[in-house]
Design a protein around this motif. Sequence first.
Motif, PDB file in Angstrom:
ATOM      1  N   ILE A 255       0.841  -1.204   0.000  1.00 47.03           N
ATOM      2  CA  ILE A 255       0.000   0.000   0.000  1.00 47.03           C
ATOM      3  C   ILE A 255       0.878   1.256   0.000  1.00 47.03           C
ATOM      4  O   ILE A 255       0.575   2.258  -0.656  1.00 47.03           O
ATOM      5  CB  ILE A 255      -0.937   0.006   1.236  1.00 47.03           C
ATOM      6  CG1 ILE A 255      -1.895  -1.182   1.196  1.00 47.03           C
ATOM      7  CG2 ILE A 255      -1.704   1.335   1.343  1.00 47.03           C
ATOM      8  CD1 ILE A 255      -2.864  -1.246   0.055  1.00 47.03           C
ATOM      9  N   SER A 256       1.988   1.179   0.703  1.00 47.02           N
ATOM     10  CA  SER A 256       2.889   2.323   0.754  1.00 47.02           C
ATOM     11  C   SER A 256       3.382   2.706  -0.658  1.00 47.02           C
ATOM     12  O   SER A 256       3.491   3.885  -0.998  1.00 47.02           O
ATOM     13  CB  SER A 256       4.038   1.946   1.689  1.00 47.02           C
ATOM     14  OG  SER A 256       5.080   2.815   1.558  1.00 47.02           O
ATOM     15  N   THR A 257       3.625   1.707  -1.490  1.00 45.60           N
ATOM     16  CA  THR A 257       4.068   2.017  -2.866  1.00 45.60           C
ATOM     17  C   THR A 257       2.918   2.599  -3.683  1.00 45.60           C
ATOM     18  O   THR A 257       3.134   3.437  -4.559  1.00 45.60           O
ATOM     19  CB  THR A 257       4.605   0.770  -3.589  1.00 45.60           C
ATOM     20  OG1 THR A 257       3.562  -0.183  -3.689  1.00 45.60           O
ATOM     21  CG2 THR A 257       5.790   0.173  -2.881  1.00 45.60           C
ATOM     22  N   GLY A 258       1.697   2.135  -3.376  1.00 43.66           N
ATOM     23  CA  GLY A 258       0.535   2.709  -4.067  1.00 43.66           C
ATOM     24  C   GLY A 258       0.398   4.188  -3.742  1.00 43.66           C
ATOM     25  O   GLY A 258       0.079   5.013  -4.607  1.00 43.66           O
ATOM     26  N   ILE A 259       0.661   4.546  -2.494  1.00 42.53           N
ATOM     27  CA  ILE A 259       0.587   5.954  -2.080  1.00 42.53           C
ATOM     28  C   ILE A 259       1.609   6.768  -2.877  1.00 42.53           C
ATOM     29  O   ILE A 259       1.306   7.859  -3.371  1.00 42.53           O
ATOM     30  CB  ILE A 259       0.836   6.078  -0.549  1.00 42.53           C
ATOM     31  CG1 ILE A 259      -0.312   5.408   0.213  1.00 42.53           C
ATOM     32  CG2 ILE A 259       1.012   7.533  -0.135  1.00 42.53           C
ATOM     33  CD1 ILE A 259      -0.080   5.241   1.713  1.00 42.53           C
TER      34      ILE A 259
END
Length: 432
Positions: A255-259
């Motif tokens: 999810i952090s990479t999606g952000i």
Amino acid sequence: MSNLNKDTAELTIDGKVFTLPVVEGSMGERALDISKLLQETGYITLDTGYKNTGSCVSTITYLDGNKGILRYRGYDIEDLAANCSFVEVAYLLLHGRLPNEIELESFKGLIERFALIHEDMIHFFDHFPSHTSPMSILSVMVNSLCHYYPEMSDDPLDDFEVTSTRLISKIRTIAAFSYKKSMGHPLVYPRSDLSYCGNFLNMMFDKPVKPYVVRPEVVAALNKLLILHADHEQNCSTSTVRLVGSAGVNLYAAISTGINALWGPLHGGANEAVIEMLETIYADDCNFEKYINKAKDKNDPFRLSGFGHRVYRTYDPRGKIIKKACDEILNVLEISDPLLDLAHTLEEIVLRDEYFIERHLFPNVDFYSGIIYRALGIPTNMFTVMFALGRLPGWIAQWKEMREDPSTRIGRPRQVYAGETARKFVPLDERS
Ligand code: ACO
């Protein structure tokens, strides 16, 4: 899925015919399955920017870019935005169906239970330079959650209910705390008597000297915005979550990479860019012609933010709902924002202009959302964070679908190499 192997297509290479299976989705879209192409023909396909490449078979979100249709799990976005809470829609995306009352209460209960972040994490905020983007902070903090809540390390799907609700709950606390820290204001902790959106607004705006009054109209407007952003099939950030997730990282890391992907001005960062663009045009005596000409000029990198979309060739259905919501909320709050009038005029001009008509460039989800956020008191640099809050259930649902699919392999695109052919190595002292 209605029929995954209805037909075949033939491909002729150097006079030899190869048969490709045709995959058909439940809404009739058809795709050529090229997964064995390299093995059988020695060829790969080339599609920079993935304009024509399906990366997965998914049951979550359907969109028709020509007709302007968007559905989550089969439900029209218009119905969900008009009738549901964001938490209900998050449940729908994660579980594939709308919750009954008991299921919804239990889901809300988990979200409420996980609203705090570990007190140690609060110290993180003190060590970012004061000008750090809240998107960067959000990404770092979400990534760090795996060390505080490590249940997912072994079998992530076992702990899915806990981890997904924990993430949905904590992202909101992190976002509000990062704003409070940036303002130098004391933190406001979550309250169990407030709704998901009401709680967020209260954590953002409540002050010891001036208690925040949570207005239902404001909660409703935020709720609608989050629902409209909740999923959008295989866009840049979602594809990033799936690709990174396919390497087996934990959910928080994915999810952090999606952000980070969402942060880009061509993606979620456009909502911030729209307001900056409208302010620039306003400060320049509303010289629309100048900026429209700049947008059309191929030698000028300027683009009209909030217009155009990779898949929509008509008005973005989310944009239509947001435009109406924007007029309504400004009316209710009795706010007269000159940027709203300017946005209306710009839209009218663009929709009449041949350049934009020919290229099917319409307002997208980001064009009016920033004006609503401004009216709610949310600062411009938090707009993309708001988008991330909304998109989170979609990212999680897509990650889960990817992890549960037995056909998932690590994502690994190919390339056509166009660099130097084999060269003789030259030692350093012999190079000219
Ligand atoms: N202003 C001016 N011209 C534009 C714009 C724009 N906003 N958008 C596209 N065009 C033009 C391009 O220059 C190109 O013209 P050409 O055919 O003469 O070369 C043509 O329209 C097609 O554009 P592409 O860049 O090929 O379209 P693509 O699908 O790759 O890009 C994108 C889509 C990134 C959204 C683009 O329209 C854009 O940059 N828009 C502005 C940024 C924005 O609002 N992003 C938010 C999108 S929604 C979201 O991600 C949540």
